[in-house]
Design a protein around this motif. Structure first.
Motif, PDB file in Angstrom:
ATOM      1  N   GLY A 167       0.820  -1.215   0.000  1.00 48.62           N
ATOM      2  CA  GLY A 167       0.000   0.000   0.000  1.00 48.62           C
ATOM      3  C   GLY A 167       0.850   1.260   0.000  1.00 48.62           C
ATOM      4  O   GLY A 167       2.086   1.203  -0.053  1.00 48.62           O
ATOM      5  N   PRO A 168       0.209   2.430   0.058  1.00 47.46           N
ATOM      6  CA  PRO A 168       0.944   3.698   0.112  1.00 47.46           C
ATOM      7  C   PRO A 168       1.844   3.724   1.357  1.00 47.46           C
ATOM      8  O   PRO A 168       1.370   3.471   2.467  1.00 47.46           O
ATOM      9  N   PRO A 169       3.118   4.009   1.195  1.00 47.32           N
ATOM     10  CA  PRO A 169       4.035   3.995   2.350  1.00 47.32           C
ATOM     11  C   PRO A 169       3.741   5.146   3.306  1.00 47.32           C
ATOM     12  O   PRO A 169       3.441   6.255   2.882  1.00 47.32           O
ATOM     13  N   ASP A 170       3.820   4.858   4.610  1.00 48.39           N
ATOM     14  CA  ASP A 170       3.573   5.905   5.606  1.00 48.39           C
ATOM     15  C   ASP A 170       4.869   6.544   6.095  1.00 48.39           C
ATOM     16  O   ASP A 170       4.839   7.433   6.938  1.00 48.39           O
ATOM     17  N   SER A 171       6.019   6.066   5.566  1.00 42.51           N
ATOM     18  CA  SER A 171       7.305   6.607   6.013  1.00 42.51           C
ATOM     19  C   SER A 171       8.406   6.148   5.068  1.00 42.51           C
ATOM     20  O   SER A 171       8.201   5.264   4.219  1.00 42.51           O
ATOM     21  N   GLY A 172       9.602   6.736   5.257  1.00 40.32           N
ATOM     22  CA  GLY A 172      10.758   6.312   4.471  1.00 40.32           C
ATOM     23  C   GLY A 172      11.151   4.885   4.766  1.00 40.32           C
ATOM     24  O   GLY A 172      11.636   4.161   3.883  1.00 40.32           O
ATOM     25  N   ILE A 173      10.954   4.443   6.017  1.00 34.97           N
ATOM     26  CA  ILE A 173      11.276   3.060   6.368  1.00 34.97           C
ATOM     27  C   ILE A 173      10.398   2.089   5.602  1.00 34.97           C
ATOM     28  O   ILE A 173      10.846   1.034   5.140  1.00 34.97           O
ATOM     29  N   ALA A 174       9.122   2.440   5.413  1.00 38.27           N
ATOM     30  CA  ALA A 174       8.215   1.572   4.653  1.00 38.27           C
ATOM     31  C   ALA A 174       8.682   1.445   3.206  1.00 38.27           C
ATOM     32  O   ALA A 174       8.573   0.371   2.592  1.00 38.27           O
ATOM     33  N   VAL A 175       9.211   2.520   2.643  1.00 41.23           N
ATOM     34  CA  VAL A 175       9.734   2.467   1.277  1.00 41.23           C
ATOM     35  C   VAL A 175      10.918   1.494   1.202  1.00 41.23           C
ATOM     36  O   VAL A 175      11.013   0.680   0.275  1.00 41.23           O
ATOM     37  N   GLU A 176      11.815   1.573   2.182  1.00 41.45           N
ATOM     38  CA  GLU A 176      12.961   0.675   2.209  1.00 41.45           C
ATOM     39  C   GLU A 176      12.539  -0.775   2.406  1.00 41.45           C
ATOM     40  O   GLU A 176      13.145  -1.696   1.851  1.00 41.45           O
ATOM     41  N   GLN A 177      11.488  -0.990   3.202  1.00 42.26           N
ATOM     42  CA  GLN A 177      11.002  -2.349   3.424  1.00 42.26           C
ATOM     43  C   GLN A 177      10.393  -2.948   2.157  1.00 42.26           C
ATOM     44  O   GLN A 177      10.590  -4.136   1.874  1.00 42.26           O
ATOM     45  N   ARG A 178       9.682  -2.144   1.414  1.00 37.74           N
ATOM     46  CA  ARG A 178       9.140  -2.642   0.145  1.00 37.74           C
ATOM     47  C   ARG A 178      10.292  -3.045  -0.774  1.00 37.74           C
ATOM     48  O   ARG A 178      10.235  -4.102  -1.423  1.00 37.74           O
ATOM     49  N   ARG A 179      11.330  -2.220  -0.841  1.00 38.34           N
ATOM     50  CA  ARG A 179      12.507  -2.535  -1.654  1.00 38.34           C
ATOM     51  C   ARG A 179      13.161  -3.827  -1.180  1.00 38.34           C
ATOM     52  O   ARG A 179      13.592  -4.657  -1.999  1.00 38.34           O
ATOM     53  N   LEU A 180      13.224  -4.032   0.141  1.00 39.56           N
ATOM     54  CA  LEU A 180      13.827  -5.240   0.695  1.00 39.56           C
ATOM     55  C   LEU A 180      13.049  -6.481   0.270  1.00 39.56           C
ATOM     56  O   LEU A 180      13.637  -7.476  -0.178  1.00 39.56           O
ATOM     57  N   PHE A 181      11.738  -6.447   0.416  1.00 38.94           N
ATOM     58  CA  PHE A 181      10.931  -7.622   0.068  1.00 38.94           C
ATOM     59  C   PHE A 181      11.000  -7.919  -1.425  1.00 38.94           C
ATOM     60  O   PHE A 181      11.022  -9.081  -1.846  1.00 38.94           O
ATOM     61  N   GLU A 182      11.046  -6.876  -2.259  1.00 38.02           N
ATOM     62  CA  GLU A 182      11.130  -7.094  -3.698  1.00 38.02           C
ATOM     63  C   GLU A 182      12.477  -7.711  -4.078  1.00 38.02           C
ATOM     64  O   GLU A 182      12.545  -8.600  -4.935  1.00 38.02           O
ATOM     65  N   ALA A 183      13.544  -7.263  -3.433  1.00 40.46           N
ATOM     66  CA  ALA A 183      14.881  -7.752  -3.779  1.00 40.46           C
ATOM     67  C   ALA A 183      15.127  -9.164  -3.270  1.00 40.46           C
ATOM     68  O   ALA A 183      15.810  -9.961  -3.923  1.00 40.46           O
ATOM     69  N   THR A 184      14.579  -9.490  -2.118  1.00 38.30           N
ATOM     70  CA  THR A 184      14.851 -10.793  -1.498  1.00 38.30           C
ATOM     71  C   THR A 184      13.815 -11.844  -1.860  1.00 38.30           C
ATOM     72  O   THR A 184      14.053 -13.032  -1.671  1.00 38.30           O
ATOM     73  N   ARG A 185      12.638 -11.413  -2.314  1.00 40.22           N
ATOM     74  CA  ARG A 185      11.513 -12.306  -2.635  1.00 40.22           C
ATOM     75  C   ARG A 185      11.068 -13.116  -1.413  1.00 40.22           C
ATOM     76  O   ARG A 185      10.630 -14.267  -1.540  1.00 40.22           O
ATOM     77  N   MET A 186      11.216 -12.539  -0.238  1.00 39.21           N
ATOM     78  CA  MET A 186      10.718 -13.217   0.973  1.00 39.21           C
ATOM     79  C   MET A 186       9.189 -13.266   0.928  1.00 39.21           C
ATOM     80  O   MET A 186       8.541 -12.265   0.628  1.00 39.21           O
ATOM     81  N   HIS A 187       8.635 -14.437   1.229  1.00 39.10           N
ATOM     82  CA  HIS A 187       7.172 -14.572   1.273  1.00 39.10           C
ATOM     83  C   HIS A 187       6.640 -14.560   2.699  1.00 39.10           C
ATOM     84  O   HIS A 187       5.440 -14.394   2.916  1.00 39.10           O
ATOM     85  N   SER A 188       7.558 -14.750   3.672  1.00 45.51           N
ATOM     86  CA  SER A 188       7.152 -14.746   5.079  1.00 45.51           C
ATOM     87  C   SER A 188       8.312 -14.229   5.914  1.00 45.51           C
ATOM     88  O   SER A 188       9.466 -14.596   5.673  1.00 45.51           O
ATOM     89  N   ALA A 189       7.994 -13.362   6.884  1.00 46.17           N
ATOM     90  CA  ALA A 189       9.051 -12.771   7.711  1.00 46.17           C
ATOM     91  C   ALA A 189       8.537 -12.534   9.130  1.00 46.17           C
ATOM     92  O   ALA A 189       7.341 -12.337   9.342  1.00 46.17           O
ATOM     93  N   ILE A 190       9.458 -12.599  10.077  1.00 41.96           N
ATOM     94  CA  ILE A 190       9.188 -12.219  11.468  1.00 41.96           C
ATOM     95  C   ILE A 190      10.127 -11.072  11.819  1.00 41.96           C
ATOM     96  O   ILE A 190      11.322 -11.113  11.523  1.00 41.96           O
ATOM     97  N   LEU A 191       9.586 -10.037  12.461  1.00 39.96           N
ATOM     98  CA  LEU A 191      10.382  -8.897  12.901  1.00 39.96           C
ATOM     99  C   LEU A 191      10.243  -8.760  14.407  1.00 39.96           C
ATOM    100  O   LEU A 191       9.119  -8.650  14.929  1.00 39.96           O
ATOM    101  N   VAL A 192      11.369  -8.803  15.119  1.00 35.78           N
ATOM    102  CA  VAL A 192      11.335  -8.707  16.579  1.00 35.78           C
ATOM    103  C   VAL A 192      12.278  -7.602  17.045  1.00 35.78           C
ATOM    104  O   VAL A 192      13.326  -7.358  16.432  1.00 35.78           O
TER     105      VAL A 192
END
Length: 560
Positions: free
Chosen positions: A245-270
Motif C-alpha cells: 500500500g501507500p508507504p507511511d514513512s521512508g522506512i516503509a519504502v525501504e522495506q518494500r525494496r527489501l521484500f522485492e529484492a529478497t523475494r521473501m514470502h514470510s518474515a518475522i520482525l522482533v
C-alpha cells in the motif's frame, strides 16, 4: 643458511618418525611444518598447509562450521603455551570431509622460530564424513530449539565486539531458521543503520551490501512492523503484501525494496531491546523455504533476540567504557614542546581490555634554563586510581623540575619522599632526565632511573644500546635512598627512546627476549623518519599477546 636448512630437515625427519599425525605452529598459530602421516590424515599437502593459520584452515565443529576463536581449545593451548589434550574435535580435510580427532598440543623448542607448539592428532575412530550444515528447514525439534538457545548464549556472550556478535547471530539462524536475516541497529544518536542483509546460498552466508546502509528515521506513529519493532513495541509477522500500500514513512519504502529484492514470502520482525533502550530489530525471512512462520517461531525468535540484546548491551557498555578510558588517558597526556635541534614524537596505545585503564604516562617540557625535560613512567595498577595517580605524579614532577634547577636524581628523590604523603600512588617506575647542549656544542642526556626499563639509544648507523646507568629502585620502595645520575652524548641524528614495559613484556617470553626484540627492530628502523620509526617500532616490537598499555617517547638529535 646451511645450519637453518639442516635444522629444518632434522625437524621434518623428527616429525615423520612419529607414529601419528603431527604439525608444528609458530607463536601466532600458523603451521610451519607437517609430517607425512598428518598430510595423509588431512588429505592435504604440506604446500597447502604450511604458512596457513591452523585454526582457520582445520578446526571445525561437527556441523562443519568454523569454531569461534574464543572457544577453540587447541588455539588457546597454542597461544597460551600450555600442554593440553582433548577429543571430540573435528578437522576439515582437503576433500571437504570432516575428520574426528583426538589431539595433544605442547610447547617445544626446535631452534627455528622464537617458540613453537607441537600438535599431535589421530583419528578418533569414527570415519570421516561430509560436513553437514544445520538443517535448512525451519522445523526444529524441542531439543534442537533448546540447543540453538544455548548456542546463542554461549557464542554471543563470548565476545565484546558488536560486529562479531552480530555476525555470529546471523550464522546461528541462517539457514537453520530462515533463508534471510536482516539486522537494523539504532545508534546512540538515534540514527537507524541497516547493519546486515544476509542470505543462505550454497551452504554459505552471503551479505547483500547493496541493501545495507543508512535508513530513514523511525516514525513514531507508524503501525508498520519494522517501525513498531524499532520502537520496541512488539514483534510482528509480515509478507510482501504488508508493504504494497501507500508507504507511511521512508522506512516503509525501504522495506518494500527489501521484500522485492529478497523475494521473501514470510518474515518475522522482533525488537532487540535492552533493559533501558531499544537497540534495533532482527528480521528473519523465508524465500526458498516454503513453510510460513508460525507463532511458535515468533516465540523462539523473541527468546533469541532477548539473549542477543543482552550480549549487544554488554558489548556497547564495554566499548563506551573503553572510549571514556581512552579519552581520559589522552587528555592526561601532554603536548610536546618544539625545541630547536630536536625532533620529538610520542605514542600511547591503550590496553585491549577497556577495564584496564593504564597508569603509563610520558611528559616533555622546557625548563627555565632552556633544557628539555623528558619523563616516562608507570604507576602500579590498572584502574582509574592508577590513572589518577599518574596525573598526580606527573604534575608533582613538573612542579619540582620547574622550580628547582637540580640534577635529575635530586628531583626524583624529592618526588619519591613526597609521593607517599601527598599522592595515592603506592609504587611507580620512572625515568627522568634533561637534554642539554654542553660547552662543546654537543647534545647531552642526563638522567636517573627509578626501576623502569632502560632507555634505548639508536645511532643513525643502526647501533642500538641500552642506557643502563643511573639505575635505582622504583618509587615508593626506599624513599630515603640516594639516587644516581648518568650522562651520555647523543651523536648527530641519533634517536633516544623512552618506553613502558608494555612494549617488551610477554607472558610467553622472558624480559631479556623482549628487550632484545626491541633493540633489533629499533636498529633496523634507525634511518626511518621519526614518525615512521615510532609507528613501525610499536607495530613490530610489541608482543602480540601483551595485554598492557604502552607509552612511547622518541627524541632525535637534529644538528643545526
Amino acid at each position: 643458511m646451511t645450519g637453518s636448512g639442516d635444522r629444518q630437515e632434522a625437524v621434518a625427519g623428527a616429525l615423520d618418525s612419529l607414529g601419528t599425525g603431527a604439525y608444528l605452529t609458530d607463536e601466532q598459530g600458523s603451521i610451519i611444518a607437517v609430517n607425512t602421516r598428518g598430510q595423509q590424515l588431512l588429505a592435504r599437502t604440506a604446500t597447502h598447509l604450511v604458512g596457513r593459520d591452523a585454526h582457520d584452515t582445520l578446526h571445525r565443529n561437527r556441523c562443519g562450521e568454523a569454531v569461534p576463536r574464543a572457544q577453540c581449545r587447541i588455539r588457546e593451548s597454542i597461544l597460551g603455551g600450555r600442554t593440553e589434550q582433548g577429543g571430540d574435535e573435528w578437522f576439515e580435510r582437503g576433500d571437504g570431509t570432516l575428520l574426528p580427532v583426538a589431539w595433544l598440543a605442547t610447547p617445544c623448542d626446535i631452534g627455528l622460530p622464537p617458540s613453537a607448539t607441537l600438535v599431535l592428532f589421530h583419528s578418533a575412530g569414527r570415519s570421516a564424513r561430509p560436513a553437514q550444515r544445520p538443517p535448512a528447514s525451519g522445523r526444529l525439534s524441542e531439543l534442537e530449539r533448546l540447543t540453538l538457545l544455548a548456542e546463542t548464549t554461549t557464542l554471543l556472550t563470548s565476545t565484546l565486539d558488536i560486529h562479531e556478535a552480530l555476525r555470529r547471530l546471523i550464522h546461528l539462524v541462517v539457514p537453520r531458521l530462515a533463508d534471510w536475516a536482516v539486522i537494523d541497529l539504532i545508534s546512540e544518536c538515534n540514527e537507524v543503520w541497516r547493519f546486515a542483509v544476509a542470505h543462505a546460498e550454497g551452504g554459505t552466508v552471503v551479505f547483500r551490501e547493496d541493501l545495507q546502509g543508512p535508513m530513514p528515521p523511525v516514525p513514531q506513529e507508524s503501525t508498520m512492523p519494522l517501525s513498531r519493532a524499532l520502537r520496541g513495541v512488539a514483534s510482528s509477522m509480515a509478507g510482501p503484501e504488508t508493504y504494497q500500500g501507500p508507504p507511511d514513512s521512508g522506512i516503509a519504502v525501504e522495506q518494500r525494496r527489501l521484500f522485492e529484492a529478497t523475494r521473501m514470502h514470510s518474515a518475522i520482525l522482533v525488537p532487540l531491546r535492552s533493559l533501558h533502550d531499544v537497540l534495533g530489530a532482527l528480521t528473519l525471512g523465508r524465500a526458498d523455504q516454503l513453510e510460513r512462520f508460525t507463532a511458535t517461531d515468533t516465540a523462539l525468535l523473541e527468546d533469541i533476540a532477548r539473549r542477543a540484546s543482552f550480549a549487544l548491551e554488554n558489548a556497547r557498555l564495554y566499548q563506551r567504557q573503553r572510549k571514556v578510558a581512552e579519552t581520559m588517558q589522552r587528555h592526561l597526556l601532554p603536548k610536546l614542546p618544539r625545541t630547536p635541534g630536536r625532533s620529538m614524537t610520542a605514542r600511547y596505545l591503550p590496553a585491549p581490555d577497556a577495564s584496564q585503564v593504564g597508569g603509563d604516562w610520558y611528559d616533555a617540557f622546557t625548563l627555565a634554563d632552556g633544557a628539555t625535560a623528558l619523563a616516562i613512567g608507570d604507576v602500579v595498577g590498572h584502574d582509574l586510581d592508577a590513572a589518577a595517580g599518574m596525573a598526580q605524579l606527573r604534575n608533582m614532577l613538573r612542579a619540582y623540575a620547574l622550580s628547582q634547577q637540580e640534577p635529575p636524581s635530586k628531583i626524583v628523590e624529592w618526588l619519591d619522599r613526597a609521593t607517599l604523603s601527598i599522592t595515592e600512588v603506592s609504587m611507580a617506575t620512572l625515568v627522568f632526565g634533561r637534554l642539554t647542549q654542553n660547552d662543546a656544542g654537543q647534545c647531552e642526556w642526563s638522567w636517573t632511573n627509578a626501576g623502569h626499563p632502560p632507555p634505548l639509544l639508536v645511532t643513525h648507523e643502526g647501533v642500538a644500546r641500552y642506557l643502563t646507568g643511573g639505575h635505582g629502585v622504583l618509587l615508593g620502595a626506599a624513599p630515603d635512598q640516594t639516587r644516581p645520575d648518568a650522562t651520555v652524548e647523543l651523536p648527530p641524528w641519533a634517536t633516544l627512546l623512552l618506553y613502558t614495559d608494555g612494549l617488551i613484556e610477554s607472558p610467553r617470553h622472558t624480559l631479556e627476549e623482549g628487550l632484545n626484540r626491541l633493540r633489533r627492530h629499533a636498529a633496523c628502523l634507525a634511518q626511518r623518519p621519526l614518525e615512521s620509526f615510532t609507528d613501525q617500532l610499536l607495530t613490530r616490537a610489541r608482543p602480540p599477546d601483551n595485554d598492557d598499555d604502552v607509552a612511547l617517547l622518541a627524541v632525535r638529535h637534529v644538528p643545526g
